[in-house]
Write a protein that holds these residues in place. Structure first.
Motif, PDB file in Angstrom:
ATOM      1  N   SER A  29       0.842  -1.199   0.000  1.00  0.00           N
ATOM      2  CA  SER A  29       0.000   0.000   0.000  1.00  0.00           C
ATOM      3  C   SER A  29       0.876   1.248   0.000  1.00  0.00           C
ATOM      4  N   ASP A  30       0.274   2.369  -0.377  1.00  0.00           N
ATOM      5  CA  ASP A  30       0.997   3.639  -0.309  1.00  0.00           C
ATOM      6  C   ASP A  30       1.506   3.891   1.109  1.00  0.00           C
ATOM      7  N   ASP A  31       0.675   3.567   2.092  1.00  0.00           N
ATOM      8  CA  ASP A  31       1.075   3.775   3.486  1.00  0.00           C
ATOM      9  C   ASP A  31       2.268   2.891   3.861  1.00  0.00           C
ATOM     10  N   GLU A  32       2.262   1.635   3.397  1.00  0.00           N
ATOM     11  CA  GLU A  32       3.382   0.735   3.695  1.00  0.00           C
ATOM     12  C   GLU A  32       4.668   1.234   3.038  1.00  0.00           C
ATOM     13  N   ILE A  33       4.558   1.704   1.805  1.00  0.00           N
ATOM     14  CA  ILE A  33       5.742   2.262   1.136  1.00  0.00           C
ATOM     15  C   ILE A  33       6.216   3.503   1.879  1.00  0.00           C
ATOM     16  N   ALA A  34       5.281   4.359   2.267  1.00  0.00           N
ATOM     17  CA  ALA A  34       5.653   5.583   2.991  1.00  0.00           C
ATOM     18  C   ALA A  34       6.367   5.253   4.293  1.00  0.00           C
ATOM     19  N   THR A  35       5.853   4.272   5.024  1.00  0.00           N
ATOM     20  CA  THR A  35       6.460   3.866   6.290  1.00  0.00           C
ATOM     21  C   THR A  35       7.888   3.367   6.087  1.00  0.00           C
ATOM     22  N   ASN A  36       8.125   2.730   4.945  1.00  0.00           N
ATOM     23  CA  ASN A  36       9.437   2.140   4.655  1.00  0.00           C
ATOM     24  C   ASN A  36      10.214   2.909   3.593  1.00  0.00           C
ATOM     25  N   ILE A  37       9.869   4.155   3.362  1.00  0.00           N
ATOM     26  CA  ILE A  37      10.445   4.921   2.247  1.00  0.00           C
ATOM     27  C   ILE A  37      11.978   4.962   2.291  1.00  0.00           C
TER      28      ILE A  37
END
Length: 152
Positions: free
Chosen positions: A32-40
């Protein structure tokens, strides 16, 4: 000339657009976008003239072990060294972090073997990896991916 750089939050839309066909086919896990953001901070991008042509992530599982995730190269750039460049960048990052091993679960065994990765039994992969990611895959529990590891 290909440039490699760390991802920014503003890159997420382009990253999702690039990876979506491979996610739909089940080659790469959906994030998800949120998962990518968390692991950016774990993502490294490959750019050609400022345009995104590939990326991958170095996801740290433990003080000694990380995993290469979500390696994707735009189709017209495949076979031109972009993937090798990305993997070498994240290996250098892993060395800098003090990692001892980098894991890859992949359908591209030969590619990773050329970069010094060695096949290992899936049973030797840490359990938290299997349950945290593999259970989300449309192919779970019947998986054709190969697990490989590289000692640093």
């Amino acid at each position: 000339m290909i440039e490699y750089k760390k991802a920014k939050l503003s890159d997420i839309v382009s990253m999702q657009n690039l990876v979506s066909p491979e996610v739909e086919s089940g080659i790469i896990l959906d994030r998800s976008d949120d998962e990518i953001a968390t692991n950016i901070r774990s993502y490294t991008l490959a750019l050609d003239d400022g345009k995104l042509i590939g990326f991958c992530a170095l996801h740290v599982h433990a003080p000694s072990l990380a995993e290469i995730r979500s390696l994707i190269i735009k189709e017209e750039y495949r076979g031109k060294g972009v993937g090798t460049g990305l993997i070498n960048k994240v290996i250098d990052e892993g060395v800098g972090l003090g990692l001892q091993k980098i894991l890859s679960l992949t359908y591209e065994k030969e590619f990773f073997e050329k970069l010094g990765f060695v096949e290992i039994p899936k049973e030797s992969i840490p359990e938290h990896k299997i349950w945290a990611d593999c259970i989300k895959c449309k192919h779970f529990p019947v998986c054709n991916e190969v697990s490989l590891i590289k000692n640093l």
